[in-house]
Enzyme design. Structure first.
Site, PDB file in Angstrom:
ATOM      1  N   LYS A  78       0.869  -1.177   0.000  1.00 19.51           N
ATOM      2  CA  LYS A  78       0.000   0.000   0.000  1.00 19.51           C
ATOM      3  C   LYS A  78       0.905   1.226   0.000  1.00 19.51           C
ATOM      4  O   LYS A  78       1.935   1.239   0.671  1.00 19.51           O
ATOM      5  CB  LYS A  78      -0.890  -0.041   1.246  1.00 19.51           C
ATOM      6  CG  LYS A  78      -1.904   1.085   1.331  1.00 19.51           C
ATOM      7  CD  LYS A  78      -2.836   0.921   2.536  1.00 19.51           C
ATOM      8  CE  LYS A  78      -3.854   2.033   2.638  1.00 19.51           C
ATOM      9  NZ  LYS A  78      -4.777   1.857   3.782  1.00 19.51           N
ATOM     10  N   SER A 153      -9.761   2.171   2.837  1.00 24.78           N
ATOM     11  CA  SER A 153      -8.860   2.898   1.969  1.00 24.78           C
ATOM     12  C   SER A 153      -7.887   1.995   1.214  1.00 24.78           C
ATOM     13  O   SER A 153      -7.259   2.430   0.258  1.00 24.78           O
ATOM     14  CB  SER A 153      -8.048   3.926   2.781  1.00 24.78           C
ATOM     15  OG  SER A 153      -7.241   3.246   3.719  1.00 24.78           O
ATOM     16  N   SER A 177     -10.163  -0.161   7.015  1.00 24.83           N
ATOM     17  CA  SER A 177      -9.545  -0.093   5.689  1.00 24.83           C
ATOM     18  C   SER A 177      -8.891  -1.360   5.174  1.00 24.83           C
ATOM     19  O   SER A 177      -8.499  -1.400   4.009  1.00 24.83           O
ATOM     20  CB  SER A 177      -8.521   1.038   5.643  1.00 24.83           C
ATOM     21  OG  SER A 177      -9.188   2.244   5.424  1.00 24.83           O
TER      22      SER A 177
END
Ligand code: GLN
Length: 487
Positions: A78, A153, A177
């Site tokens: 990420k 997210s 997330s």
């Protein structure tokens, strides 16, 4: 064996048996990224030469006699994790040219375990969002239906597993997330107990809630990844000093005798019928496998979203102000005072959702409002943790939905922040209490979109939760499914 759908254990065996090299394996995924990423926008940065060089290093380590369950397996990070020599944007324009000079501890540990960095994946700006629509780099498309969001997210993380562009990814979870995108994209993701994984080098959103975790196809894969990610780090003051544990130790443990708590507040109105049907079917399967279910209550869980939207923005606004200062400090002469500098740098750099949070955060922390909002939210946080302690007196793990609906369409919730915030209604209380939680695929809802089952464990209950998830995955095949045409 189909490499792109193989478990990490099978990839590891293939590497050990020299059926494939780390360079070939990374090459295979890089080719897929090149072919499919334009359709999904999951990757922000790919650097074939850098990845292949790292893979060659792992092949050399193996040739020199090293072994290990993750040696030579590629994974994507990420874009919230500082990664040495790689662009690290955090989904923000503010960081559009930030090449990190160092590795986050999570990145270091996974490299030490022999994993190869495939690239950096897209995310909501500063991890604020539930749909990936706040990314400066464009939203990620859900591989199950490109008209729908992948969740957020960690949406780039989720989409890259769903489209089989990577066999494993890292994610972070402040309010849901990891679990919400895992649910919306049909994969398995785990948020550990707060403090189990180091936050060093992970760009902060809300420091008392942020926690990194693995996302992959199965619980067994997540256990292997967590073994490499977890551990004390003196560079993170909230990192916990605990003995090393094998998070896979309960994978073989049968479910007989496992007590699953079902919070009545998680099964009330608010959950869509298709999600309810899939979750109920999963619970039936658990009972068939020998587990028992018991109703529990989390009476304060209804306050979790409001409390979170006081605490998280408050922490974020302090983090981001400091961050602004660092980034724009060298141009301080252009500003009349510090306040002016913050205001101007924010206006230049941040997107609308981040600005909204900074305003809320500044407001709830300001003189006269602190007691009414921030302090009250902290008290609610304690009540929520107490509710869980009570519930865990009568059960081993808690189960429920991960998300109230399947993946929604682009634009469906972006105009109404409250609607967007409510998509984390079942995940946020876990972060407020610091508990571990995970989502695993448990079927399909309307329009053939994946549904996730959430498991919540007691503090440090990761192994127990992973065991319960793996036993379910031995008896079902939801976690092996991929969107049509991709396998
Ligand atoms: N969707 C939540 C938010 O927007 C949670 C995000 C996260 O866990 N990083 O704050």
């Amino acid at each position: 064996m189909k490499m792109i759908n193989a478990s990490l254990k099978d990839l590891s065996a293939a590497l050990a048996a020299k059926q494939v090299s780390a360079v070939e394996l990374s090459g295979l995924f890089l080719d897929r990224i090149e072919k499919f990423n334009p359709a999904y926008n999951a990757f922000v940065t790919v650097d074939r030469a850098k990845t292949l060089a790292q893979a060659a290093e792992m092949d050399a380590r193996r040739a020199a006699g090293e072994t290990g369950p993750l040696l030579g397996i590629p994974l994507a990070h990420k874009d919230i994790f500082c990664t040495e020599g790689w662009l690290t944007t955090c989904g923000s324009k503010m960081l559009n040219n930030f090449v990190s000079p160092y590795d986050a501890t999570v990145v270091t540990k996974l490299k030490q375990a022999g994993m190869v960095t495939l690239g950096k994946v897209n995310m909501d700006e500063f991890a604020m969002g539930s749909s990936n629509e706040t990314s400066h780099y464009g939203s990620v498309k859900n591989p199950w239906d490109v008209n729908r969001v992948p969740g957020g997210s960690s949406g780039g993380s989720a989409a890259s597993i769903a489209a089989r562009l990577a066999p494993a990814v890292t994610g972070t979870d402040t309010g849901g997330s990891i679990r919400q995108p895992a649910s919306l994209c049909g994969l398995t993701g785990l948020k550990p107990t707060y403090g189990v994984v180091s936050r060093y080098g992970m760009i902060a959103f809300a420091s008392s809630l942020d926690q990194a975790g693995p996302m992959a196809k199965s619980a067994e894969d997540c256990a292997l990844l967590l073994n490499a990610m977890a551990g004390f780090d003196e560079r993170d003051s909230t990192s916990l000093q605990r003995d090393t544990e094998d998070y896979g130790r309960d994978l073989v443990k049968p479910l007989a005798g496992l007590r699953i708590g079902l919070p009545k507040e998680f099964f009330g109105p608010g959950m869509d019928d298709d999600v309810r049907a899939a979750v109920e079917a999963a619970l039936d399967q658990y009972r068939k496998l020998g587990a028992t279910t018991v109703e529990v209550s989390l009476p304060n869980s209804g306050l979790s979203v409001p409390a979170y939207y006081v605490i998280a923005p408050a922490e974020a606004s302090s983090n981001l102000s400091r961050f602004d200062g660092v980034r724009y400090g060298h141009r301080a002469a252009e500003y009349s005072d510090l306040g002016d500098m913050y205001a101007k740098s924010r206006a230049q750099g941040f997107g609308a959702e981040v600005k909204r949070r900074i305003l809320i955060g500044a407001y709830v922390l300001s003189h006269g409002y602190y007691d009414a909002y921030y302090l009250k939210a902290q008290k609610i946080r304690r009540l929520i943790a107490n509710d869980f302690s009570e519930a865990f007196k009568v059960c081993d793990v808690i189960a429920g939905p991960a998300s109230p609906s399947v993946a929604f369409k682009f634009g469906e919730k972006s105009a109404d922040p409250v609607q967007m915030y409510l998509s984390d209604i079942y995940t946020i209380s876990t972060n407020l209490a610091g508990l571990p939680g995970m989502s695993l695929p448990c079927g399909f809802g309307k329009d053939n979109m994946p549904v996730g089952l959430q498991l919540i464990g007691p503090w440090f209950g990761e192994a127990k939760m992973l065991g319960a998830a793996h036993q379910y995955q031995l008896a079902t095949d939801w976690h092996t499914r991929a969107p049509e045409g991709l396998l």
